[in-house]
Design a protein around this motif. Sequence first.
Motif, PDB file in Angstrom:
ATOM      1  N   ASP A   3       3.687   2.165   3.427  1.00 12.37           N
ATOM      2  CA  ASP A   3       3.897   1.684   4.790  1.00 12.37           C
ATOM      3  C   ASP A   3       2.652   1.748   5.666  1.00 12.37           C
ATOM      4  OD1 ASP A   3       6.562   1.285   4.120  1.00 12.37           O
ATOM      5  OD2 ASP A   3       7.165   3.258   4.828  1.00 12.37           O
ATOM      6  N   ALA A   4       1.533   2.171   5.132  1.00 14.29           N
ATOM      7  CA  ALA A   4       0.323   2.365   5.948  1.00 14.29           C
ATOM      8  C   ALA A   4      -0.114   1.085   6.650  1.00 14.29           C
ATOM      9  CB  ALA A   4      -0.806   2.898   5.082  1.00 14.29           C
ATOM     10  N   LYS A   5       0.047  -0.040   5.996  1.00 16.13           N
ATOM     11  CA  LYS A   5      -0.402  -1.315   6.570  1.00 16.13           C
ATOM     12  C   LYS A   5       0.494  -1.791   7.711  1.00 16.13           C
ATOM     13  CE  LYS A   5      -2.679  -2.611   2.345  1.00 16.13           C
ATOM     14  NZ  LYS A   5      -2.710  -3.467   1.190  1.00 16.13           N
ATOM     15  N   LYS A   6       1.641  -1.162   7.897  1.00 15.82           N
ATOM     16  CA  LYS A   6       2.532  -1.524   8.998  1.00 15.82           C
ATOM     17  C   LYS A   6       2.045  -0.991  10.339  1.00 15.82           C
ATOM     18  CE  LYS A   6       6.702  -1.517   6.131  1.00 15.82           C
ATOM     19  NZ  LYS A   6       7.998  -0.847   5.939  1.00 15.82           N
ATOM     20  N   HIS A   7       1.153  -0.017  10.304  1.00 11.49           N
ATOM     21  CA  HIS A   7       0.660   0.612  11.532  1.00 11.49           C
ATOM     22  C   HIS A   7      -0.326  -0.313  12.233  1.00 11.49           C
ATOM     23  CE1 HIS A   7      -0.954   3.697  14.191  1.00 11.49           C
ATOM     24  NE2 HIS A   7       0.036   4.489  13.807  1.00 11.49           N
ATOM     25  N   ARG A   8      -0.369  -0.245  13.554  1.00 11.05           N
ATOM     26  CA  ARG A   8      -1.310  -1.076  14.319  1.00 11.05           C
ATOM     27  C   ARG A   8      -2.758  -0.679  14.061  1.00 11.05           C
ATOM     28  NH1 ARG A   8       0.326  -0.681  20.259  1.00 11.05           N
ATOM     29  NH2 ARG A   8       1.836   0.873  19.631  1.00 11.05           N
ATOM     30  N   SER A   9      -2.998   0.596  13.773  1.00  8.09           N
ATOM     31  CA  SER A   9      -4.348   1.079  13.497  1.00  8.09           C
ATOM     32  C   SER A   9      -4.599   1.036  11.990  1.00  8.09           C
ATOM     33  CB  SER A   9      -4.511   2.514  14.000  1.00  8.09           C
ATOM     34  OG  SER A   9      -5.691   3.079  13.501  1.00  8.09           O
ATOM     35  N   LYS A  10      -5.743   0.507  11.607  1.00  4.28           N
ATOM     36  CA  LYS A  10      -6.080   0.455  10.180  1.00  4.28           C
ATOM     37  C   LYS A  10      -6.313   1.842   9.615  1.00  4.28           C
ATOM     38  CE  LYS A  10      -8.170  -4.088  10.415  1.00  4.28           C
ATOM     39  NZ  LYS A  10      -9.373  -4.880  10.230  1.00  4.28           N
ATOM     40  N   GLY A  13      -2.639   4.654  10.015  1.00  7.18           N
ATOM     41  CA  GLY A  13      -1.470   4.396   9.184  1.00  7.18           C
ATOM     42  C   GLY A  13      -1.451   5.190   7.898  1.00  7.18           C
ATOM     43  N   TRP A  14      -2.613   5.412   7.302  1.00  7.18           N
ATOM     44  CA  TRP A  14      -2.667   6.110   6.012  1.00  7.18           C
ATOM     45  C   TRP A  14      -2.170   7.547   6.098  1.00  7.18           C
ATOM     46  CZ3 TRP A  14      -3.072   3.211   1.895  1.00  7.18           C
ATOM     47  CH2 TRP A  14      -3.639   1.942   2.031  1.00  7.18           C
ATOM     48  N   PRO A  15      -2.725   8.391   6.981  1.00 12.11           N
ATOM     49  CA  PRO A  15      -2.225   9.768   7.016  1.00 12.11           C
ATOM     50  C   PRO A  15      -0.797   9.855   7.555  1.00 12.11           C
ATOM     51  CG  PRO A  15      -3.878   9.432   8.739  1.00 12.11           C
ATOM     52  CD  PRO A  15      -3.882   8.208   7.876  1.00 12.11           C
ATOM     53  N   GLU A  16      -0.431   8.985   8.502  1.00 12.77           N
ATOM     54  CA  GLU A  16       0.929   9.033   9.035  1.00 12.77           C
ATOM     55  C   GLU A  16       1.949   8.638   7.973  1.00 12.77           C
ATOM     56  OE1 GLU A  16       1.576   7.115  12.815  1.00 12.77           O
ATOM     57  OE2 GLU A  16      -0.331   7.855  13.593  1.00 12.77           O
ATOM     58  N   ALA A  17       1.679   7.585   7.229  1.00 15.83           N
ATOM     59  CA  ALA A  17       2.600   7.158   6.183  1.00 15.83           C
ATOM     60  C   ALA A  17       2.686   8.189   5.060  1.00 15.83           C
ATOM     61  CB  ALA A  17       2.170   5.804   5.628  1.00 15.83           C
ATOM     62  N   ALA A  18       1.551   8.789   4.711  1.00 15.28           N
ATOM     63  CA  ALA A  18       1.553   9.810   3.655  1.00 15.28           C
ATOM     64  C   ALA A  18       2.375  11.024   4.072  1.00 15.28           C
ATOM     65  CB  ALA A  18       0.125  10.214   3.324  1.00 15.28           C
ATOM     66  N   MET A  19       2.210  11.456   5.317  1.00 20.07           N
ATOM     67  CA  MET A  19       2.963  12.616   5.788  1.00 20.07           C
ATOM     68  C   MET A  19       4.455  12.295   5.895  1.00 20.07           C
ATOM     69  SD  MET A  19       2.677  15.818   6.464  1.00 20.07           S
ATOM     70  CE  MET A  19       1.001  16.208   6.865  1.00 20.07           C
ATOM     71  N   ALA A  20       4.786  11.100   6.347  1.00 19.21           N
ATOM     72  CA  ALA A  20       6.198  10.708   6.425  1.00 19.21           C
ATOM     73  C   ALA A  20       6.837  10.736   5.041  1.00 19.21           C
ATOM     74  CB  ALA A  20       6.327   9.317   7.040  1.00 19.21           C
ATOM     75  N   ALA A  28       7.295   6.585  13.693  1.00 22.24           N
ATOM     76  CA  ALA A  28       6.944   5.373  14.445  1.00 22.24           C
ATOM     77  C   ALA A  28       8.231   4.652  14.809  1.00 22.24           C
ATOM     78  CB  ALA A  28       5.952   4.506  13.695  1.00 22.24           C
ATOM     79  N   GLY A  29       8.361   3.389  14.471  1.00 27.29           N
ATOM     80  CA  GLY A  29       9.562   2.634  14.813  1.00 27.29           C
ATOM     81  C   GLY A  29       9.607   2.262  16.287  1.00 27.29           C
ATOM     82  N   PRO A  30      10.681   1.622  16.719  1.00 27.74           N
ATOM     83  CA  PRO A  30      10.800   1.219  18.125  1.00 27.74           C
ATOM     84  C   PRO A  30      10.876   2.438  19.046  1.00 27.74           C
ATOM     85  CG  PRO A  30      12.546   0.251  16.771  1.00 27.74           C
ATOM     86  CD  PRO A  30      11.814   1.206  15.914  1.00 27.74           C
ATOM     87  N   ARG A  31      10.157   2.384  20.157  1.00 28.19           N
ATOM     88  CA  ARG A  31      10.165   3.487  21.127  1.00 28.19           C
ATOM     89  C   ARG A  31       9.735   2.968  22.492  1.00 28.19           C
ATOM     90  NH1 ARG A  31       6.364   3.515  17.477  1.00 28.19           N
ATOM     91  NH2 ARG A  31       4.190   3.745  18.011  1.00 28.19           N
ATOM     92  N   ASN A  32       9.946   3.792  23.515  1.00 27.00           N
ATOM     93  CA  ASN A  32       9.600   3.427  24.885  1.00 27.00           C
ATOM     94  C   ASN A  32       8.336   4.129  25.331  1.00 27.00           C
ATOM     95  OD1 ASN A  32      11.674   1.655  25.862  1.00 27.00           O
ATOM     96  ND2 ASN A  32      13.082   3.375  25.598  1.00 27.00           N
ATOM     97  N   GLU A  39       7.975  -2.372  19.808  1.00 24.95           N
ATOM     98  CA  GLU A  39       8.682  -2.666  18.554  1.00 24.95           C
ATOM     99  C   GLU A  39       7.755  -2.482  17.355  1.00 24.95           C
ATOM    100  OE1 GLU A  39      11.810  -3.543  17.899  1.00 24.95           O
ATOM    101  OE2 GLU A  39      12.547  -3.768  19.951  1.00 24.95           O
ATOM    102  N   ASP A  40       7.488  -1.245  16.997  1.00 24.47           N
ATOM    103  CA  ASP A  40       6.673  -0.973  15.808  1.00 24.47           C
ATOM    104  C   ASP A  40       7.581  -0.773  14.606  1.00 24.47           C
ATOM    105  OD1 ASP A  40       4.246  -1.175  17.053  1.00 24.47           O
ATOM    106  OD2 ASP A  40       3.983   0.977  17.341  1.00 24.47           O
ATOM    107  N   ALA A  41       7.027  -1.007  13.434  1.00 23.25           N
ATOM    108  CA  ALA A  41       7.780  -0.823  12.192  1.00 23.25           C
ATOM    109  C   ALA A  41       7.926   0.660  11.872  1.00 23.25           C
ATOM    110  CB  ALA A  41       7.060  -1.529  11.048  1.00 23.25           C
ATOM    111  N   TRP A  42       9.001   1.007  11.161  1.00 26.43           N
ATOM    112  CA  TRP A  42       9.184   2.373  10.695  1.00 26.43           C
ATOM    113  C   TRP A  42       8.244   2.634   9.525  1.00 26.43           C
ATOM    114  CZ3 TRP A  42      11.853   5.918  13.230  1.00 26.43           C
ATOM    115  CH2 TRP A  42      12.875   5.529  14.081  1.00 26.43           C
TER     116      TRP A  42
END
Length: 107
Positions: A3-10, A13-20, A28-32, A39-42
């Motif tokens: 899912d790393a490529k789903k993040h807005r930051s190149k 996304g890598w460390p966040e997706a790995a930790m998830a 991530a996902g939709p938030r205010n 509307e970000d991807a999970w």
Amino acid sequence: IRDAKKHRSKNAGWPEAAMAGALGIKIAGPRNYDGILVEDAWMGDGIANVDASHIFMALRIYCVACILNVFWLILFSSLPCAVVFGPGSGADVRTPDTKYYVALQQV
């Protein structure tokens, strides 16, 4: 990592997706933000409702990664460059560069 490529930051996304993935959570996902819906991807397939136990697990993973990094640093810093990069790579510290060595002797 999937899912790393789903993040807005190149980069982020890598460390966040790995930790998830390691924690079995979704982040991530939709938030205010200030009343504006983003509307970000999970990232991740696990649960979306996390608690303090997930933070402690993340800190444990982080500490283990830091210890492994120190281990690799000590291991590779104790090896000659030729062992790490291979003989003939120009990184062998035991045989000085002839031109540089001769220039130093002439000074």
